[in-house]
Structure formats: C-alpha cells, structure tokens
Design an enzyme around this catalytic site. Structure first.
Site, PDB file in Angstrom:
ATOM      1  N   ASP A 189       2.168  -1.820  18.478  1.00  0.00           N
ATOM      2  CA  ASP A 189       2.536  -0.845  17.448  1.00  0.00           C
ATOM      3  C   ASP A 189       2.790   0.530  18.083  1.00  0.00           C
ATOM      4  OD1 ASP A 189       2.490   0.174  14.532  1.00  0.00           O
ATOM      5  OD2 ASP A 189       0.939   1.393  15.493  1.00  0.00           O
TER       6      ASP A 189
ATOM      7  N   GLU B 128      -6.658  -4.696  10.654  1.00  0.00           N
ATOM      8  CA  GLU B 128      -6.061  -5.894  10.059  1.00  0.00           C
ATOM      9  C   GLU B 128      -6.886  -7.126  10.422  1.00  0.00           C
ATOM     10  OE1 GLU B 128      -3.042  -5.949   8.389  1.00  0.00           O
ATOM     11  OE2 GLU B 128      -2.540  -3.826   8.680  1.00  0.00           O
TER      12      GLU B 128
ATOM     13  N   GLU C 248      10.811   9.241   9.065  1.00  0.00           N
ATOM     14  CA  GLU C 248       9.672  10.099   9.412  1.00  0.00           C
ATOM     15  C   GLU C 248       8.347   9.346   9.321  1.00  0.00           C
ATOM     16  OE1 GLU C 248       9.753  13.750  10.381  1.00  0.00           O
ATOM     17  OE2 GLU C 248       8.049  12.604  11.090  1.00  0.00           O
TER      18      GLU C 248
ATOM     19  N   THR D  58       0.823  -1.214   0.000  1.00  0.00           N
ATOM     20  CA  THR D  58       0.000   0.000   0.000  1.00  0.00           C
ATOM     21  C   THR D  58       0.857   1.263   0.000  1.00  0.00           C
ATOM     22  OG1 THR D  58      -1.613  -1.241   1.284  1.00  0.00           O
ATOM     23  CG2 THR D  58      -1.885   1.146   1.211  1.00  0.00           C
TER      24      THR D  58
ATOM     25  N   GLY E  47      -2.324   5.316   6.218  1.00  0.00           N
ATOM     26  CA  GLY E  47      -2.938   5.438   4.901  1.00  0.00           C
ATOM     27  C   GLY E  47      -1.883   5.644   3.846  1.00  0.00           C
TER      28      GLY E  47
ATOM     29  N   LYS F 208       6.433   2.827  18.323  1.00  0.00           N
ATOM     30  CA  LYS F 208       6.565   4.251  17.981  1.00  0.00           C
ATOM     31  C   LYS F 208       7.061   5.056  19.184  1.00  0.00           C
ATOM     32  CE  LYS F 208       3.037   3.753  14.411  1.00  0.00           C
ATOM     33  NZ  LYS F 208       1.574   3.692  14.170  1.00  0.00           N
TER      34      LYS F 208
END
Lengths: 436, 436
Positions: B201, B190, B129, B13, B303, B205
């Site tokens: 997740d 998911e 980033e 994606t 996205g 981060k």
C-alpha cells in the site's frame, strides 16, 4: 506554445527570488503548464542596483503604471509591500482586468474586503499564498482541498523573526534584547523590527487565516495582539519545568454561539505537541476541521526562495486558467465576498484559558496566602504552584499555573495583587493552550 | 443556483463518509462554491445494509453502468478500490466525458498511465487527493502550489496500520505479532493485512508521489518494497539507544544523473526529526524543493471522515470548473501525460545509504574481528558498534552502524557472515536516512 505575460511590481528580495525561479526553472514550468510564462516588465523605484540576477535592462521601469495599464499584460505580481501605493496599484490592476498575485499580508488584512470585492466584480482573481507562511501552501489548502470542512480552530507560528528569537532564548538561555541585537546584525531581523516582534505581522496573517477558515471579513482592529519583547529567559525556564514551550502563537477559534476568537500573544504549549518543535526560521499552521481532524503544515516561513516558490505557484494557477481561456476560478477568502459573514470577535476580556502567572515578592511567610486569596476572590483556581529559587536577595519569584479562568478576572486580580506591598515587580502572565 | 450532479460508486466506509459530509455541510459547500452538489445515485453490490446515514432508497442501485452512462451526471466518485472493476468503470466514466474523483491508489499506481492519458485525450480530470495521506492535501500541493520547484526528495509515512503497530512497539515495547493481533481485533488492521504490513500500500502511494514530484510514469514493479513483519522490539530498542526511531518510510529521491530512487522499507530516522514524532494513525509527507526547501504536511492518514474530506475537496475543485462551464484544468500527474519522462529507477543493489546491522553470534573472543573483517573486505566501514547485553545464553547480539555503503556490498557481506559457524541466526539490516 502560448505565452502568459507577467508584470512585476517591486524588485526587492522576493522579486529577485521570483525572477531567479522563472529563469532557473522556466523549462520545467512550461512543461508542467503547457504554456510559457514571460516576464515582460519589472517596476521598481531603484532600477540600477545589481540584484545578482541577470535581467534585460529594457524590461526595467520606474513607472508602475506602464505595467498596470499595459493591455498585453495578463498577470500583475505585487511585491511592494505596505499599504500604499500597493493598494492603489492592486485596485488599478483589477480595474484593468488583470489577474493579481500578491505577498502583501498587511494590505489584505486591512483592505482585503475592498480588494476582493473589486476582483469579484471584475471577474479576476487575487491570489496570496505567499502572504502567510512563506512556502507553506496553507492558503490554497484551506480554500480548495479542505473546503469541505467546518473549521473549529487554526493555530499558527507565522513570524520567522520571533520564532528565531524564541528558539535561541529557549535553547541557549539568552535574553530577548541580546538575541534581537544579534539577529539584526545577521540580517535575520529588520532594523525596525516593531511589526515583527510586537505581533502585528502575525496578526495580519491571522486575519487572513481566520477569514478563510470561518468565512468572515474580520475587522483587523478586533484582533488582540501582543509581542514577545517582555518575555524573559526566566519565563522560558519555568515553562520548561512545567512541560511547555513558549511560542508567539496566532490563535483562531470558532465557538458554537457563532463568536470567534482571534488573538496573537506569547503562548505556552505542551512540549510534546508538534508545534512546539517548530524552531528557527520555520513556520507552521495547524487547523482542525470537523471531517479532516487536525492537519499541520510546516516549512520555511520567509526568505527569497521559499516565498518565490509560493508566488510562482499562484502565478501557475492563474496561468492554468488563462491558457484555457478561463477567467477567475476562486474568490479571495474562498467564497464570494457577498457570502462572507460578519462574525463577532470575542473581546479579549471574555476569553477563557489557562494562565501562567509569575509574581515577584518579598520572601516572607503569608505571601502565598495573600496572592492565592486574591486569585480566589476573582474565581481563579490554582492548578499548581512553584517557588523554586530561594535567594539571599529580598525578591523571589512565585509561579502559579491556573485552571481555566476568564481574562477579565485575571487582569483584575493581577492589578489588585500588584498593589500589595509584598510585591516587588509588576506581575507577568502568559496564556496557555492545552487543546490545540 | 446551479447544480452539479454526482454519482458515487462504492458505498463502503469512505463512501458513507462522503454522504455524511455532503449532508452535514451541504449548505456550507454551496456557499463556498456558489452552486449545489447533488448526489443523484449511489451504486454498490449491497444496497440494503444500514450504514448509519439516511439516503433516499431511490438513489441506490446495484448497477454501476446506470451511473456511468447517465448523461445527466457530471462527476463520478470511484470508491470501490482494487483493480477491477474499478479500472473498467473509471475508463468508462472518462469515455463518457465525466470528471472523476478516486481514492484508489492501487489502480492509479498500476494503471495511472492508461487512465491519465484517456482523461487528457477526452479533456476531463481525474483527481485523487484521497489516494495518498488521507486528509493531507499533498497531491494538490505538489501539483499546484509547489509546482515551481524542481523536487529533490520526497519522504512519507503513508500507512496507518504500520505506523500504529510501530508506534505501539516503540512506546510499549511489544512485539509485532502481538500488536497486529490486537489491531485486527480492534478493527485498526484488516483481516488480511498483507498489503499494509508488507509495504505494498505504501509503495502504491509512493508511485503517485514520485510521479508528481519528478514528472515520470514510474513502473510500479521497479519500486523496492519491504514491510515491517520481521522487525523486533529488540531492533526498536537498539535504534532508540543510537538516537533513532524506526518508521516504514516511502523514499523518493532524484539524483543529478537523472536516475531516481523509489523504495519502501523500515527505516531508521533521527529522533529529533519531525517525521520521527508522527505516531499512530497519523501520516506525514515531507518534500524538498529547490526553491521552497523542506515542506512537511501531517494529518490523519485514513478513516471515514478524513478521507471523505479529501474526496469532497476534489469534488469541489471539479465543481468550481464545471459551474463556470470550464473543463479540465490539470492533468493527473501535474503535466500532460505526453510530457512525462521515463526516468530510470536505481536498482536496490545500487542504492547507497547507512546501515544498522544486527548479528546474533556465540559469545567468544574473535567474533567481532571476523565480522568486521568481512565488512571491510566489502568496503563497508563501521561508524559505531555496541554489544550491550551479556547473557548467560550462548547467543548474543552485536549491533553495528555503518558509514555509507552500497546495498550490493552489504548483502554480499551479510551472506558471507551468515555462513560463519559463530553466527547463530540470520543477520538483520535496517537502512538509515540521516538526510531527509
């Protein structure tokens, strides 16, 4: 460890903040950078006042040229403000091959083309993160991280004085003049607040944001700018009833025909929008890019410490290049000045938006028919209307929210309506942004 | 015009988004950069599916090594995700002197030390980033603009799936399992959502944010992480009554004694805080620095397009150096890996905060006395209490908001309370942050 030598022009509030930051966090900066930043000279007309930070008296000078012409100095920080002598000094620094950091939005909004071109020719950089939004890193974000995007719009709350005044008018119901007087006493507003409250400072900042977003050298005079001095607490209350807050908003848009909008004025924005909650001394910028979508940044828009953070961020960026023996990495507005476009700014008369209109009329049947008739003649259609307070007094307010209309038509309609004998005061308009 | 040659690993994606961005905005990028970005090869195990973007079939390969070992390629973009083979590929790219862009938070959270050290040794850069906050430029802001600051805290809403689920639970009153099932059907979650909903997740981060803010190589295993799967709409309603929203929050703090906190769990934050309004697919990060004060950034957290914007921003930054014949400019976590500190992460048991406690008990006099007695024995004092619903059913909820208490004490008290015969269900706790 290598050293980068820095000269500072202007030892006012922000200059003092920069000195304090370099002193307090010097070790940390050296660690992060792999080199040492050494402030070798500070120039100011006043070299005797106590600023609350300790500096070796030997580095103070009243002769800016002794910094600008010192071949040892790598980076010049310009914090004098205003057009002259700042312009002359910055150009001299560039001519002498120095990297430049400045917080001077007025200078760059009016003389950016000259300064950035001189820098490009000489192969040096002029960084100005502190010029817009205080500590908010929007300039670098636009120039670097978001530079893959074609920008559609940029909106900003960019003046802390105005935002403080509007926040107090909104939350405490006070009138403009009262809050301004108190803000001046408390030191939140300048003795002469014209640049702030009339929107000029915000327009300077918008010029830089529009230049970066749309890749253009905008003619500052083409920015339509209105301030907040004619806003009343009555308008703020009506806005609230309709679900809006009033902010002094900087608005930049790019249209498909290649024209842009660049305007600063009191603007009604829906209460549930994140920008509507930005209160007091905070600034915020929201940009919309074709890939990233909307991005908002929020932080303290002014003040000694937040602005010093931005200045030192720029200084570190330049030092990162210098320590590796590398010169200029970016250009002022994000691309080589030769690549900037001349984009046409839509005249205010051609702007299309929604309007809040407030009329003050006699309380008599037929008044609304007369007003709505004139609006209709000018292709202005009404979305909603309210006439909430029925006083004993002769004059009553009528508030109308319009659908999208052209500024030219609205102005013409108001002019005609204000000549009716049923109208008791000059009518007011506030523009609305429903699509940030 | 000079060309920078780019190889892409992973045509999923985000990879498709990057190809689309480079195609749609190629001219603009070249203008801003003064050089051309040329995607010369794309490696993926699947080189036949139609991704909806046109690419010359000749640049597709299933052999990643043909990119990693091609001396012509300047920059490698790794968008495979996961630990292996991503780790091997990134290390190989570095070894071959290539600049690297990656969106892989899992890889960097666990193997960042190895990767950033290899890059520093080789003099190349690894930019990431896109790994945190999608299109939000927080990594660069921390590394560059805000790097003059000593950071005190960092808070983030960093997982779109969790935030979407919590927003729907909040605004529509639905239960976790219902919303998750719908989100999976709609493709917002998911098929195996464990990493997202269990907070892993977000913890990946947070490891990167904490590393950048506090200059440390954090041991990922030291991050306490809880997900949102045990939250109920009842808790969300109670939170609302007390003036709070519940978010899956990543929390990093630095204490004066040099220890840090790094934890991820459902957290109650006051409704009027800007982070409380970050809904749906949006992410936000708030940092507080000693000079800049609080800065918040907000945007789409995931996205195809927003993440591609971040990847291309990194690519442009590397190209800016390469086009000038310059090598690495920054290090992974903002300073040379040798300068990173080993900071001790406070064990969760030592964390002090306020708590929301929900007990389910029989409806009988003396229940509150028993519970509050045990809390008192563990030095937990009560700020407020509510027992709002009086059902016919035997079991009723009691909600208690505490003053500051130590996690160890709270866990011990709950364990003791859960053994009382008046208690009908395992008690719940949600931690509160009142000082972001």
């Amino acid at each position: 460890m290598k050293e980068i030598k820095v000269g500072l022009l202007g030892f006012g509030t922000i200059g003092t903040g920069v000195v304090k930051l370099l002193q307090n966090n010097g070790e940390l900066l050296a660690e992060r950078l792999g080199c040492r930043l050494r402030l070798v000279r500070i120039a100011d007309l006043d070299i005797s006042s106590d600023r609350g930070v300790r500096v070796d008296a030997g580095i103070l000078t009243s002769d800016a040229m002794s910094i600008l012409d010192d071949p040892e100095i790598d980076v010049v920080i310009e914090l004098i403000g205003g057009y002259e002598p700042a312009r002359t000094f910055v150009l001299r620094a560039i001519e002498n091959g120095k990297q430049v950091v400045t917080a001077n939005k007025a200078l760059l909004a009016l003389h950016g083309r000259e300064i950035f071109s001189a820098a490009a020719e000489k192969g040096v950089e002029v960084l100005f993160e502190a010029a817009v939004g205080g500590g908010i890193p929007i300039i670098t974000s636009l120039k670097e991280n978001l530079c893959g995007n074609r920008f559609r719009s940029v909106f900003g709350i960019l003046n802390g004085t105005c935002n403080y005044i509007l926040s107090r008018m909104t939350h405490e119901g006070e009138e403009f003049a009262t809050v301004l007087a108190e803000a001046q006493q408390a030191g939140y507003a300048e003795a002469d607040p014209t640049f702030d409250i009339e929107g000029v400072d915000t327009a300077h900042k918008l010029a830089l944001l529009v230049g970066l977003c749309f890749g253009t050298n905008i003619d500052f005079a083409a920015i339509h700018s209105e301030g907040i001095s004619s806003l009343t607490s009555q308008d703020i209350r009506f806005a609230d009833q309709f679900g809006y807050r009033i902010k002094l908003l900087a608005i930049g848009k790019r249209h498909d025909d290649g024209t842009i909008e660049a305007r600063v004025h009191p603007t009604m924005i829906p209460k549930h929008y994140p920008l509507a909650d930005v209160d007091g001394a905070y600034n915020a910028v929201r940009v919309v890019g074709d890939f990233v979508g909307p991005v908002m940044q929020y932080g303290l828009g002014a003040g000694m410490d937040a602005t010093a953070s931005a200045v030192v961020g720029d200084l570190m960026a330049l030092a990162r290049n210098l320590v590796r023996g590398q010169g200029a990495r970016t250009h002022g507005l994000g691309c080589h000045p030769g690549q900037l476009r001349e984009l046409q700014v839509r005249p205010m008369a051609d702007v299309v938006t929604q309007y809040y209109l407030r009329f003050t009329t006699v309380d008599r049947p037929g008044v609304l028919a007369a007003i709505s008739g004139i609006l209709g003649q000018h292709q202005i259609s009404i979305a909603s209307m309210v006439q909430p307070e029925r006083h004993e007094a002769e004059a009553v307010p009528i508030v109308i929210m319009t659908h999208e209309a052209r500024e030219r038509d609205v102005q013409a309609a108001l002019q005609q309506i204000d000549q009716l004998d049923i109208v008791r005061e000059k009518s007011h308009l506030i523009r609305i942004e429903n699509q940030l």
